[in-house]
Design a protein around this motif. Structure first.
Motif, mmCIF file in Angstrom:
data_model
loop_
_atom_site.group_PDB
_atom_site.id
_atom_site.type_symbol
_atom_site.label_atom_id
_atom_site.label_comp_id
_atom_site.label_asym_id
_atom_site.label_seq_id
_atom_site.Cartn_x
_atom_site.Cartn_y
_atom_site.Cartn_z
ATOM 1 N N ALA A 163 24.066 34.529 28.062
ATOM 2 C CA ALA A 163 23.507 35.800 27.909
ATOM 3 C C ALA A 163 22.865 36.490 28.019
ATOM 4 O O ALA A 163 21.619 35.886 27.410
ATOM 5 C CB ALA A 163 24.071 36.460 26.122
ATOM 6 N N ASP A 164 21.767 37.858 28.498
ATOM 7 C CA ASP A 164 20.955 37.519 28.227
ATOM 8 C C ASP A 164 20.479 39.285 27.337
ATOM 9 O O ASP A 164 19.241 39.102 27.017
ATOM 10 C CB ASP A 164 20.745 38.880 29.718
ATOM 11 N N VAL A 165 21.730 39.363 25.929
ATOM 12 C CA VAL A 165 21.193 39.950 25.453
ATOM 13 C C VAL A 165 22.420 40.070 23.981
ATOM 14 O O VAL A 165 23.034 39.700 24.243
ATOM 15 C CB VAL A 165 21.772 41.797 25.429
ATOM 16 N N THR A 166 21.916 39.558 23.201
ATOM 17 C CA THR A 166 22.349 39.322 21.924
ATOM 18 C C THR A 166 23.265 40.750 21.402
ATOM 19 O O THR A 166 23.729 41.922 21.622
ATOM 20 C CB THR A 166 21.441 39.228 20.286
ATOM 21 N N VAL A 167 24.218 40.328 20.308
ATOM 22 C CA VAL A 167 25.997 41.129 19.991
ATOM 23 C C VAL A 167 24.442 42.640 19.370
ATOM 24 O O VAL A 167 25.238 43.258 19.459
ATOM 25 C CB VAL A 167 26.420 40.320 18.997
ATOM 26 N N GLY A 168 22.856 42.049 18.830
ATOM 27 C CA GLY A 168 23.010 42.822 18.100
ATOM 28 C C GLY A 168 21.777 44.173 19.381
ATOM 29 O O GLY A 168 21.209 45.069 18.932
ATOM 30 N N GLY A 169 21.851 43.587 20.942
ATOM 31 C CA GLY A 169 20.874 44.328 21.712
ATOM 32 C C GLY A 169 20.182 43.782 21.442
ATOM 33 O O GLY A 169 18.789 44.194 22.578
ATOM 34 N N VAL A 170 19.065 42.937 21.241
ATOM 35 C CA VAL A 170 17.613 42.745 21.349
ATOM 36 C C VAL A 170 18.209 41.607 23.192
ATOM 37 O O VAL A 170 19.160 40.847 23.333
ATOM 38 C CB VAL A 170 17.681 41.388 20.035
ATOM 39 N N ILE A 171 16.939 41.982 23.387
ATOM 40 C CA ILE A 171 17.385 41.357 24.919
ATOM 41 C C ILE A 171 15.867 39.935 25.225
ATOM 42 O O ILE A 171 14.968 39.803 24.056
ATOM 43 C CB ILE A 171 16.222 42.400 25.676
ATOM 44 N N LEU A 172 16.852 38.689 25.250
ATOM 45 C CA LEU A 172 16.509 37.794 24.938
ATOM 46 C C LEU A 172 15.184 37.261 26.543
ATOM 47 O O LEU A 172 15.551 37.195 27.648
ATOM 48 C CB LEU A 172 17.409 36.539 24.768
ATOM 49 N N PRO A 173 13.962 36.234 25.914
ATOM 50 C CA PRO A 173 13.461 35.789 27.098
ATOM 51 C C PRO A 173 14.262 34.424 27.558
ATOM 52 O O PRO A 173 15.037 33.749 26.474
ATOM 53 C CB PRO A 173 11.732 35.815 26.891
#
Length: 138
Positions: A116-126
């Motif tokens: 996943a590039d984005v967490t369930v809460g909508g945070v974009i992950l590097p």
């Protein structure tokens, strides 16, 4: 012995779509065409090669059992057959062709699932924060 002489492929300077790659994005190739095979002798045994002259192969340069050479302006590598990962589907194969690679001997090609590039809460992950995938398809 069990050595394979491979003419190293040229560096990819542009994508199939025509996008030019900057020098920093170009990687030293780890594929090429098999030019010659050894006699198969290892100690007192003679082993049969899986490869044949003319195969385009993808190889690993991990370890210490390879020799880089430059002859007549062309790059070559002398490697053990067991360092070959697989046979590419055609000559002048590129990174895009890896899904069609035929694994050599006991090797298995696994397509790893994306993380996943984005967490369930909508945070974009590097990339550094993403978990390494544990699931794939053979």
């Amino acid at each position: 012995g069990d050595r394979v002489l491979v003419k190293v492929a040229e560096e990819e300077t542009e994508t199939r779509g025509g996008i030019l790659l900057p020098a920093s994005a170009q990687k030293k190739p780890t594929s090429g065409d098999v030019i010659a095979l050894g006699d198969g002798r290892v100690n007192d045994e003679v082993r049969t090669f899986y490869l044949k002259e003319g195969d385009t192969v993808l190889y690993s340069k991990f370890g210490f059992m390879y020799t880089d050479m430059k002859v007549g302006g062309d790059d070559y590598i002398l490697i053990r057959e067991e360092d070959v990962i697989g046979i590419m589907p055609r000559k002048d194969a590129r990174a895009d062709d890896i899904p069609d690679l035929k694994p050599l001997a006991d090797r298995v090609l696994i397509e790893v699932e994306d993380t996943a590039d984005v967490t369930v809460g909508g945070v974009i992950l590097p990339d550094a924060a993403k978990e390494r995938p544990l699931i794939g398809t053979v």
